[in-house]
Structures are given as structure tokens and as C-alpha cells.
Design an enzyme around this catalytic site. Structure first.
Site, short mmCIF file in Angstrom:
data_model
loop_
_atom_site.label_atom_id
_atom_site.label_comp_id
_atom_site.label_asym_id
_atom_site.label_seq_id
_atom_site.Cartn_x
_atom_site.Cartn_y
_atom_site.Cartn_z
N SER A 247 0.85 -1.19 0.00
CA SER A 247 0.00 0.00 0.00
C SER A 247 0.88 1.24 0.00
O SER A 247 2.01 1.23 0.55
CB SER A 247 -0.93 0.04 1.22
OG SER A 247 -1.38 1.36 1.49
N TYR B 248 -2.55 0.85 10.65
CA TYR B 248 -2.34 0.45 9.26
C TYR B 248 -1.08 1.09 8.70
O TYR B 248 -0.23 0.42 8.10
CB TYR B 248 -3.56 0.86 8.43
CG TYR B 248 -3.53 0.41 6.99
CD1 TYR B 248 -3.80 -0.92 6.66
CD2 TYR B 248 -3.27 1.30 5.96
CE1 TYR B 248 -3.78 -1.35 5.34
CE2 TYR B 248 -3.25 0.88 4.64
CZ TYR B 248 -3.51 -0.44 4.33
OH TYR B 248 -3.49 -0.86 3.03
#
Length: 256
Positions: free
Chosen positions: A134, A147
Site C-alpha cells: 500500500s 495500518y
């Protein structure tokens, strides 16, 4: 066709939907033999049946041995794709269980898989590790401390694997997309609506970017090319970059 993956034994974790399912479909279309892993056995079996692969459901951290058996003894490509995201909000909203889950799934599952795979790969002088990281692993994401931090760890681990073992035949790829139209995007809540959704792409675009990166033997895969510019700004002008991100943070707080 990408010759490097034709007839390869490929494992994709978190492949019951989203990016993982797109990766599994694309590898199968390229002629690979694919193991589909997901915690949800029904979803894993559905994707496996669709692509002519083999479902090996269960915890992504412990899938290597069963996947290797399903592939006849050898894993050529391992896609550490399973991940979790929470709309944490801010640090005060986070409990330790959320941190533990994020560390375990987003980073330690990669470490455990590599630990199990490396002896065989180093002996053969060949192996390919694909980490779905990501853009949050290169930059950061508002409203998502667990995250962002664990994806930074996943990127660092992929980078370490590459610099340590590339001369011994182990190839590593880190995929760093921004928004992708999956259930995980929905899990990012209003922060994702503000930052990610406007430029979100389909999972198939991520799979296309990976296969092109494999063909070109590139470590860093950026399905959103603009991330490279953001990454340069973060490195060259960190205060400017932080001020811009803080402005977005304030905009998000005002809109909530």
C-alpha cells in the site's frame, strides 16, 4: 504472456476477494498453478474453482506447508497479500488488540512466510516474494495509525529481503497502490472517502501493474504513478509534506 510465471507454483493469500482474487485470476490466466488462500473457506473455494486452482483456506501466517504440498512440493511465487485495515481515528481510540492484529497480519505473516520459504529458495537459487504493501507504507494515511505503521514495516521487510537475497536468486516486489475498490477501501471510512476514493482503481489494475513489474524485474510497483512524486516530496521536503498532510487531517476533522 509473462514467461517468468508460466507453469509457476503461485500462492496468493487473502485471495477470496479484492486485490488477492484479481492476482489469483491474473496468475492463472498467465498459465500459473495457483493456490488460493483466505480465512473464508467458501470464498477461497469459489475463486479456486473459477480459475482452476486449489483452495487452501486458513490463517495466512501458517499456509506455506499446506500450499507447498498442494503445488507438488515447490512454491515459486508467494504473494503476501492478506491484510487488515481499521478506521482507528486517532491514537487515543486504539486498543492494544488492534495493534496486535495489525502487526500480525500486515507484517508478521510476511516474516513467517519468508522464514518458511527461504531455505528452499536459497538452495534452488530461485524464488519470488510479492508483498502487497500500500502507498501507506511509503507515505502514511490519515486516521489509520495501526495500518500506516505496520505497512511501513511490511515495506521495510520487503526492501530488506531484496537487498539481502537478490544476488542469490530471490526476487522481491512491493506493490504500493493508493485506493483500490475493495471491501478494505470501505473499511477506511470517511478518511478513505476523502483521500483514497477519488482516485481509486479496480483490483485488476493492480494485478496488471504487478505482472508488468515482474516482466520488467522491478522491486517497487506503483499502480498509482503519482505516488512516486509524493514519495520524493516526503524525502526531499519532509516539513512541507507533513504540513500538507496535516492540512488534509484538519479538513477531515472538520468534515466528520
Amino acid at each position: 504472456m509473462v514467461e517468468a510465471v508460466r507453469d509457476a507454483g503461485v500462492v496468493v493469500t487473502g485471495a477470496g476477494g479484492g486485490i488477492g482474487a484479481a492476482l489469483a485470476r491474473r496468475f492463472a490466466a498467465e498459465g500459473a498453478r495457483v493456490v488460493v488462500n483466505d480465512l473464508d473457506a467458501g470464498k477461497a473455494e469459489a475463486v479456486a474453482e473459477e480459475i482452476g486452482g486449489t483452495a487452501v483456506p486458513g490463517d495466512a501466517s501458517r499456509v506455506v506447508d499446506a500450499a507447498r504440498d498442494a503445488l507438488g512440493g515447490t512454491v515459486d511465487v508467494y504473494c503476501a497479500n492478506a491484510g487488515v485495515a481499521f478506521e482507528d481515528g486517532d491514537l487515543t481510540a486504539l486498543d492494544e488488540r488492534t495493534w496486535e492484529t495489525s502487526w500480525d497480519v500486515n507484517l508478521m505473516a510476511h516474516v513467517r512466510a519468508a522464514h518458511a520459504l527461504l531455505p528452499g529458495w536459497l538452495q534452488r537459487g530461485a524464488g519470488r516474494f510479492v508483498s502487497t504493501v500500500s502507498a501507506a507504507g511509503l507515505l502514511t494515511m490519515i486516521g489509520a495509525p495501526s495500518y500506516s505503521v505496520t505497512k511501513h514495516g511490511a515495506y521495510a521487510f520487503a526492501e530488506w529481503l531484496s537487498l539481502t537475497y537478490r544476488h542469490r536468486g530471490v526476487k522481491v516486489h512491493a506493490i504500493c497502490p493508493q485506493g483500490v475498490r475493495t471491501d478494505m477501501l470501505a473499511a477506511t471510512g470517511s478518511a478513505g472517502d476523502l483521500v483514497l476514493r477519488p482516485t481509486a482503481i479496480e483490483p485488476e489494475a493492480v494485478a496488471d501493474a504487478l505482472l508488468k513489474g515482474i516482466e520488467e524485474d522491478r522491486f517497487l510497483i506503483l499502480p498509482h504513478p503519482e505516488v512516486a512524486g509524493f514519495y520524493r516530496t516526503r524525502a526531499d521536503e519532509p516539513d512541507r509534506w507533513l504540513a500538507t498532510m496535516n492540512h488534509i487531517q484538519q479538513k477531515w476533522e472538520t468534515a466528520r
